[in-house]
Design a protein around this motif. Sequence first.
Motif, PDB file in Angstrom:
ATOM      1  N   THR A  98      11.970 -70.980 -57.028  1.00  0.00           N
ATOM      2  CA  THR A  98      11.727 -69.508 -56.642  1.00  0.00           C
ATOM      3  C   THR A  98      11.404 -69.609 -55.012  1.00  0.00           C
ATOM      4  OG1 THR A  98      10.998 -69.249 -58.680  1.00  0.00           O
ATOM      5  CG2 THR A  98      10.434 -67.505 -57.098  1.00  0.00           C
ATOM      6  N   TYR A 120      17.524 -56.880 -53.952  1.00  0.00           N
ATOM      7  CA  TYR A 120      16.785 -56.649 -55.445  1.00  0.00           C
ATOM      8  C   TYR A 120      16.622 -58.308 -55.781  1.00  0.00           C
ATOM      9  CZ  TYR A 120      17.062 -56.511 -60.462  1.00  0.00           C
ATOM     10  OH  TYR A 120      16.871 -56.681 -61.880  1.00  0.00           O
ATOM     11  N   GLN A 121      17.352 -58.956 -55.220  1.00  0.00           N
ATOM     12  CA  GLN A 121      16.968 -60.546 -55.974  1.00  0.00           C
ATOM     13  C   GLN A 121      15.818 -61.026 -55.137  1.00  0.00           C
ATOM     14  OE1 GLN A 121      18.560 -62.060 -58.173  1.00  0.00           O
ATOM     15  NE2 GLN A 121      20.234 -60.742 -58.615  1.00  0.00           N
ATOM     16  N   ARG A 124      12.934 -60.017 -57.131  1.00  0.00           N
ATOM     17  CA  ARG A 124      12.664 -60.625 -58.261  1.00  0.00           C
ATOM     18  C   ARG A 124      12.015 -62.142 -57.852  1.00  0.00           C
ATOM     19  NH1 ARG A 124      17.588 -62.635 -60.632  1.00  0.00           N
ATOM     20  NH2 ARG A 124      16.082 -63.460 -62.292  1.00  0.00           N
ATOM     21  N   GLN A 127       8.468 -61.407 -57.197  1.00  0.00           N
ATOM     22  CA  GLN A 127       7.450 -61.259 -58.486  1.00  0.00           C
ATOM     23  C   GLN A 127       7.359 -62.482 -58.726  1.00  0.00           C
ATOM     24  OE1 GLN A 127      10.180 -58.753 -60.874  1.00  0.00           O
ATOM     25  NE2 GLN A 127       8.788 -57.133 -60.573  1.00  0.00           N
TER      26      GLN A 127
END
Length: 165
Positions: A98, A120-121, A124, A127
């Motif tokens: 990540t 958007y990615q 993610r 997060q």
Amino acid sequence: AELEAALAAGSPLVDVLVALGDLRRASLSFTEARAAYAQAVELAPGHYDALYGLGVCDSYAGEHVRAAGLFRRALRVEPDSAPARLALGISLLQTGETAAAVTELEEAARLEPRMRQAYYQLGRAYQGLGRSLEADAAFARARELLEQEHRADEVPPASSPEPPA
């Protein structure tokens, strides 16, 4: 058909193989596309489009470790490729890398600030690292870009002629 005829006529040309791979990939025939790209990479190991296309096929097959390696190779050829940075970031997310994904996705967004999918990615990935404020901001930017796309796609109503006086 013309591309296949060109391949049958003689030794395969890298650009013909890449074009064939692109067509097959566009029709979601990833196994056939992969074969064309793999042959192109064999003939020209440093060909960006062949490496990128092969990586996309591997990514769709769920082979994210292999895809990430191909995207990295493509980026050695074209380091400023936002699509390759995005694709690498997605593959890294899929393999649990990540923090590395954040680096690639931030760079994709920097290179192409209107790339909605990068934001958007990136949301993610943030997060996944527990960076909720940054995730919220990235998702908000992705929504904003989506709204802009929708507005751009709307066709303004045709103006009606003024009634005669």
